[in-house]
Design an enzyme around this catalytic site. Structure first.
Site, PDB file in Angstrom:
ATOM      1  N   TYR A 144       0.861  -1.196   0.000  1.00 28.01           N
ATOM      2  CA  TYR A 144       0.000   0.000   0.000  1.00 28.01           C
ATOM      3  C   TYR A 144       0.889   1.235   0.000  1.00 28.01           C
ATOM      4  O   TYR A 144       1.785   1.373   0.834  1.00 28.01           O
ATOM      5  CB  TYR A 144      -0.914   0.003   1.233  1.00 28.01           C
ATOM      6  CG  TYR A 144      -1.887   1.159   1.224  1.00 28.01           C
ATOM      7  CD1 TYR A 144      -2.971   1.185   0.347  1.00 28.01           C
ATOM      8  CD2 TYR A 144      -1.724   2.247   2.080  1.00 28.01           C
ATOM      9  CE1 TYR A 144      -3.869   2.237   0.327  1.00 28.01           C
ATOM     10  CE2 TYR A 144      -2.614   3.316   2.068  1.00 28.01           C
ATOM     11  CZ  TYR A 144      -3.689   3.301   1.192  1.00 28.01           C
ATOM     12  OH  TYR A 144      -4.564   4.357   1.165  1.00 28.01           O
ATOM     13  N   ASP A 239       9.142   2.751   0.463  1.00 25.03           N
ATOM     14  CA  ASP A 239       8.050   3.463   1.129  1.00 25.03           C
ATOM     15  C   ASP A 239       8.202   3.194   2.618  1.00 25.03           C
ATOM     16  O   ASP A 239       7.840   2.120   3.114  1.00 25.03           O
ATOM     17  CB  ASP A 239       6.704   2.956   0.596  1.00 25.03           C
ATOM     18  CG  ASP A 239       5.527   3.690   1.230  1.00 25.03           C
ATOM     19  OD1 ASP A 239       5.689   4.223   2.351  1.00 25.03           O
ATOM     20  OD2 ASP A 239       4.448   3.712   0.611  1.00 25.03           O
ATOM     21  N   LYS A 267       3.725   9.923   8.519  1.00 25.83           N
ATOM     22  CA  LYS A 267       3.479   9.504   9.907  1.00 25.83           C
ATOM     23  C   LYS A 267       4.342  10.220  10.948  1.00 25.83           C
ATOM     24  O   LYS A 267       4.067  11.346  11.308  1.00 25.83           O
ATOM     25  CB  LYS A 267       3.684   7.991  10.056  1.00 25.83           C
ATOM     26  CG  LYS A 267       2.966   7.171   8.987  1.00 25.83           C
ATOM     27  CD  LYS A 267       1.617   6.691   9.403  1.00 25.83           C
ATOM     28  CE  LYS A 267       1.058   5.701   8.393  1.00 25.83           C
ATOM     29  NZ  LYS A 267      -0.358   5.475   8.478  1.00 25.83           N
TER      30      LYS A 267
HETATM   31  N1  HOZ Z   1      -3.856   3.718   5.381  1.00 25.48           N
HETATM   32  C1  HOZ Z   1      -4.333   3.671   6.724  1.00 25.48           C
HETATM   33  C2  HOZ Z   1      -3.900   2.430   7.388  1.00 25.48           C
HETATM   34  N2  HOZ Z   1      -2.735   1.811   6.876  1.00 25.48           N
HETATM   35  C3  HOZ Z   1      -5.830   3.844   6.731  1.00 25.48           C
HETATM   36  C4  HOZ Z   1      -6.400   4.127   8.055  1.00 25.48           C
HETATM   37  C5  HOZ Z   1      -7.868   4.513   8.054  1.00 25.48           C
HETATM   38  O1  HOZ Z   1      -8.614   4.113   7.133  1.00 25.48           O
HETATM   39  O2  HOZ Z   1      -8.247   5.271   8.953  1.00 25.48           O
END
Ligand code: HOZ
Length: 415
Positions: A144, A239, A267
């Site tokens: 992701y 990433d 983050k």
């Molecule tokens: N990309 C976030 C977790 N890896 C999403 C969190 C969310 O949907 O609040």
């Protein structure tokens, strides 16, 4: 003033936001039941609007490595807010944070701040395409990298949680420029590079996969990627939105000793406020406007309040902090294993997998018993332990998860 109940806020949110939320995973579709409405966090704890207290392993999905409302971060934010801005101009805060990042992650010779990990990944890919004059990129199944169109192909995190690994609205032509390989399988990368010889601009990878649950890189996998991309003349992008400054002071690239060309960050470098950054070799980053022809801009990029929060957070992350947090993460992992669970962990990131063995790739991760995870999730929640609401997300420990919290978590897990 009454703060209202969870149920009342949930109902109001449902009338306003798709699925009642502003980001999909938090809607609890993967575990069933209804989303919480949170009002306060302190150290390792979070409280909902009904006053229930939880040991929080969501950790805002990563940035809160020193816990909620750390006094140093609160003070830095207060000072920065009082100083006004943003100014639409460079401030010392962004220079200081950039220098701090570069000192811990030396592969980042130069960088650009943006406002989210999505933006950072999208921009890094644009730089790679500009540098190589090639169109194709390789990502990994279940990896992701935010929600830019080209990365919503076999994506992890919420996309797999909701069974939409390829999003509606992404054109076929954009999706066709993203090739997919299997995490921890170098031959799948070599095959894509061979088939598309001279056409691949970049390989983008989470050095520790953390959006299919935590899946560590197999020995030699990252080194192999480095060799394959070098041979193919492609840019290697790590990433490190989740792993950066978390799995080691210098991120996964330090932990595994592999140097990427570009790194994507987010983050922790915003201390919980919205942020992203991409950086790497100077000649690549200097392709970005106004130094070079790759356009990328952002009115709020380098926001002084965010930069101050990020700097305050990173300054707390001294080497002894990593030793302490890993000792507790290790205790948690061992306790969960003794309770019969399959656990994967890298540093203070871990996932309990409802499968005989922790997976090594996305295909195996998808074999997990997600219904069993849902039951476990609700059992833990009822005992006051809040986990990320999906089998495919990591648990995040903070420096504020002390032994008592770990004990309480283990007691809940074994009950
Ligand atoms: N990309 C976030 C977790 N890896 C999403 C969190 C969310 O949907 O609040």
């Amino acid at each position: 003033m009454s703060i209202g109940t969870v149920a009342a806020w949930r109902e109001r949110a449902a009338r306003l936001f798709p699925g009642g939320v502003n980001s999909p995973v938090r809607a609890y579709r993967a575990v069933g039941g209804e989303q919480p409405i949170m009002v306060r966090g302190q150290a390792a704890f979070a409280w909902d609007a009904d006053g229930n207290r939880y040991i929080d392993y969501v950790g805002a999905f990563g940035p809160l490595m020193i816990g909620h409302a750390h006094p140093a971060v609160v003070e830095a934010i207060r000072t920065a807010v009082e100083a006004g801005g943003p100014f639409g101009a460079t401030t010392p805060a962004e220079v200081r944070l950039a220098e701090l990042i570069r000192s811990r992650m030396p592969s980042i010779e130069r960088l650009r701040f943006v406002n989210s990990g999505t933006e950072a990944a999208m921009s890094a890919l644009r730089v790679a395409r500009a540098a190589t004059g090639r169109d194709l990129v390789i990502k990994f199944e279940g990896g992701y990298h935010g929600h830019a169109d080209s990365m919503l192909v076999d994506a992890g995190s919420g996309a797999v949680t909701l069974s939409i690994p390829g999003s509606a609205g992404v054109t076929k032509s954009v999706a066709a420029e993203t090739l997919v390989a299997t995490y921890n399988d170098l031959s799948s990368v070599a095959a894509q590079l061979d088939t598309h010889r001279g056409m691949v601009a970049a390989v983008i990878v989470e050095p520790v996969a953390a959006n299919m649950g935590v899946v560590p890189p197999a020995p030699g996998f990252l080194t192999g990627l480095r060799q394959l991309t070098d041979r193919a003349g492609a840019v290697l992008i790590f990433d490190e939105v989740i792993t950066g400054f978390r799995v080691a002071p210098g991120g996964a690239q330090e932990l595994y000793g592999v140097t990427p060309d570009l790194t994507v960050l987010g983050k922790i470098i915003g201390g919980g406020l919205p942020v992203g950054a991409y950086g790497g070799r100077a000649e690549l980053i200097d392709l970005v406007a106004p130094a070079g022809p790759v356009y990328q801009a952002g009115t709020l990029s380098g926001h002084p309040v965010v930069m101050a929060a990020g700097e305050a957070t990173l300054l707390q992350l001294t080497p002894d902090v990593y030793t302490a947090i890993e000792a507790r993460a290790d205790r948690l992992q061992e306790g969960l294993r003794r309770a019969g669970m399959s656990v994967a962990r890298v540093g203070s990131l871990l996932t309990v997998f409802f499968r005989d063995m922790a997976p090594v790739n996305f295909r195996e991760a998808k074999e997990c018993d997600t219904l069993a995870f849902g039951k476990f999730f609700h059992r833990m929640r009822a005992a006051g332990v809040l986990l990320p609401p999906s089998q495919f997300e990591a648990w995040f420990l903070s420096t504020a998860h002390y032994d008592a919290g770990i004990d309480a978590t283990l007691a809940a897990a074994s009950s």
